[in-house]
Design a protein around this motif. Structure first.
Motif, short mmCIF file in Angstrom:
data_model
loop_
_atom_site.label_atom_id
_atom_site.label_comp_id
_atom_site.label_asym_id
_atom_site.label_seq_id
_atom_site.Cartn_x
_atom_site.Cartn_y
_atom_site.Cartn_z
N GLN A 1 0.51 -1.02 0.09
CA GLN A 1 0.02 -0.52 0.00
C GLN A 1 0.74 0.83 -0.13
O GLN A 1 1.29 1.50 0.74
N PRO A 2 0.49 2.06 -0.35
CA PRO A 2 1.40 3.49 -0.86
C PRO A 2 1.55 4.15 0.50
O PRO A 2 -0.05 4.45 1.06
N GLN A 3 1.90 4.06 1.24
CA GLN A 3 2.24 5.40 2.41
C GLN A 3 3.68 6.44 2.58
O GLN A 3 4.05 6.84 1.41
N PHE A 4 2.94 6.93 3.15
CA PHE A 4 3.39 8.59 3.04
C PHE A 4 3.63 9.16 4.59
O PHE A 4 2.98 8.33 5.72
N VAL B 1 1.60 17.31 10.00
CA VAL B 1 0.53 18.01 10.12
C VAL B 1 0.71 18.70 11.32
O VAL B 1 0.70 18.31 12.93
N ASP B 2 0.01 20.19 11.59
CA ASP B 2 0.68 20.78 13.05
C ASP B 2 2.29 20.31 13.75
O ASP B 2 2.09 20.88 14.76
N GLY B 3 2.82 20.70 12.79
CA GLY B 3 4.30 20.25 13.74
C GLY B 3 4.62 18.69 14.33
O GLY B 3 5.31 18.83 14.85
N ARG B 4 3.16 18.07 13.78
CA ARG B 4 3.69 16.55 14.21
C ARG B 4 3.73 15.94 12.81
O ARG B 4 2.77 15.88 11.98
N ARG B 5 4.31 14.52 12.61
CA ARG B 5 4.14 13.66 11.73
C ARG B 5 3.35 12.94 11.58
O ARG B 5 2.51 11.64 12.79
N VAL B 6 2.04 12.87 10.89
CA VAL B 6 1.19 11.77 10.42
C VAL B 6 1.72 11.17 9.43
O VAL B 6 1.48 10.99 8.42
N HIS B 7 1.32 9.17 9.60
CA HIS B 7 1.43 8.52 8.67
C HIS B 7 0.13 8.01 8.37
O HIS B 7 -0.93 8.16 9.03
N PHE B 8 0.07 7.66 6.39
CA PHE B 8 -0.94 7.30 6.28
C PHE B 8 -0.95 6.92 5.28
O PHE B 8 0.25 6.77 4.58
N VAL B 9 -2.06 5.56 4.64
CA VAL B 9 -1.88 5.47 3.43
C VAL B 9 -2.99 6.07 2.39
O VAL B 9 -3.75 6.57 2.72
N HIS B 10 -2.88 6.48 1.67
CA HIS B 10 -3.18 7.23 0.39
C HIS B 10 -3.29 6.19 -1.21
O HIS B 10 -2.26 6.53 -1.61
N ARG B 11 -4.35 5.55 -1.40
CA ARG B 11 -3.74 5.32 -2.45
C ARG B 11 -5.44 5.42 -3.67
O ARG B 11 -6.34 5.41 -3.12
N ARG B 12 -4.99 5.70 -4.63
CA ARG B 12 -5.91 6.52 -5.97
C ARG B 12 -6.87 5.49 -6.29
O ARG B 12 -6.24 4.24 -6.47
#
Length: 383
Positions: A68-71, A75-86
């Motif tokens: 899964q494409p992860q990034f 955001v607001d100075g903190r790292r947010v991990h997320f999957v973003h699949r189109r």
């Protein structure tokens, strides 16, 4: 907003340390009891921890997660991990899906495939989604909040900023467990951008103002509130601990993988539609993939923090207060709370209601096909 690609890569020495701890773990003497009656079953836990140390292939699980494409976004100075699949379709619709505890972004591994590429599962390609699955603050690879005060409402603000950073001016939201609270907060605080929300759980702290003279509780609402209170007394000890003394229990669970497995897997059995057989719903590999995410990121303590924050900022609504974006609700038969429709309609504009034929609290893992179909139907109205 700075966004960079991300791949999971747990160091070899962390895996070796986990195996050492598992092989050296000691289980407490147990008083005689029927299996699972007093919590985790010692025999099954021994089988699971032996499998975790001797047979579970984290590297294979890691490779599957990395499909899964992860990034990582700041955001607001903190790292947010997320999957973003189109999505694969003529015009994918954007939706942000939020997990809860004791789950993780892994909960939606199968569901994401079904939503992004519906044609591959025999569904209409016009129903394709762009799916964003963030890890909640303090879960997995997302930074924990730097200061106190990050409840579902503040997370909703972060998700709105994330979706804007990804180029989505308008979008939908979906969630269960803690993710249901974030989805409700998105609809309440960002109604100009959130078209609608789909839920498979009602936030436990949700409480509408009840005008007994104008709209007294119905019999179904009274039954629901009674059942919810009884459940909390017998099954809600974990939540009370998370919400009042999270750092005490986190110390033990962060040090013992066997303890972590007992704390989390007992809930997967108790809250699912498995008729007492946990592996009827979840394979050992799936359970251990989720457990390993907590273990290798040392996030069990920071994940509990949202219970503390949500206790201080509960989801209560004043008399006459309404959440305007439309709501869809899928009520699964073995969910831990099963509110009647009228309880939601005191605050929400409920436009889709489905009593599901099977499934429990972990709907995206237990019944991804059923949940995907419900989500497709609900969000068609916004395409």
């Amino acid at each position: 907003m700075h966004i960079e690609p991300f791949q999971i890569a747990v160091p070899d020495d962390q895996i070796a340390d986990l195996h050492r701890r598992l092989r050296a773990s000691r289980q407490p003497p147990m008083t005689p009891s029927d299996p699972w009656r007093q919590g985790m079953d010692a025999t099954w836990l021994h089988e699971l921890t032996r499998y975790w140390s001797d047979a579970f292939d984290w590297r294979a699980a890691e490779r599957e997660l990395n499909r899964q494409p992860q990034f990582i976004a700041e955001v607001d100075g903190r790292r947010v991990h997320f999957v973003h699949r189109r999505g694969t379709g003529p015009k994918p619709y954007p939706v942000v899906i939020t997990h809860g505890w004791p789950g993780s972004f892994f909960e939606f591994h199968a569901l994401t495939e079904m939503l992004c590429d519906p044609a591959s599962f025999g569904a209409d390609p016009d129903d394709a989604f762009d799916v964003v699955v963030p890890s909640l603050p303090g879960f997995a690879f997302s930074d924990a909040p730097a200061t106190a005060g990050t409840s579902a409402f503040q997370v909703a603000d972060q998700w709105a900023a994330l979706m804007q950073g990804l180029g989505y001016e308008r979008f939908g939201a979906q969630g269960g467990d803690l993710g249901a609270g974030v989805s409700v907060a998105l609809a309440a605080r960002h109604q100009a951008r959130v078209d609608g929300i789909h839920l498979n759980f009602l936030p436990s702290s949700y409480e509408p103002a009840v005008d007994a003279a104008r709209a007294p509780l119905t019999a179904a609402e009274e039954d629901y509130l009674r059942a919810k209170s009884e459940w909390a007394a017998l099954e809600g000890g974990y939540a009370h601990m998370h919400a009042t003394k999270p750092q005490t229990v986190a110390t033990a669970l962060n040090d013992s993988p066997a303890g972590l497995a007992a704390w989390i897997c007992e809930k997967f059995r108790a809250w699912s539609d498995c008729d007492g057989d946990i592996e009827r719903c979840f394979s050992k590999d799936d359970l251990l993939t989720n457990l390993s995410l907590y273990w290798h990121t040392q996030s069990i303590g920071t994940a509990m923090q949202m219970y503390w924050e949500n206790r201080l900022q509960p989801m209560r609504f004043a008399a006459g207060e309404r959440v305007l974006p439309p709501v869809g609700f899928a009520r699964f038969p073995k969910e831990i709370h099963r509110p009647p429709r009228e309880w939601l309609e005191r605050v929400f504009n409920v436009v889709q209601w489905s009593d599901m034929p099977r499934g429990g609290h972990f709907a995206a893992m237990e019944q991804p096909e059923l949940l995907a179909a419900e989500i497709r139907v609900f969000f068609r109205r916004f395409r």
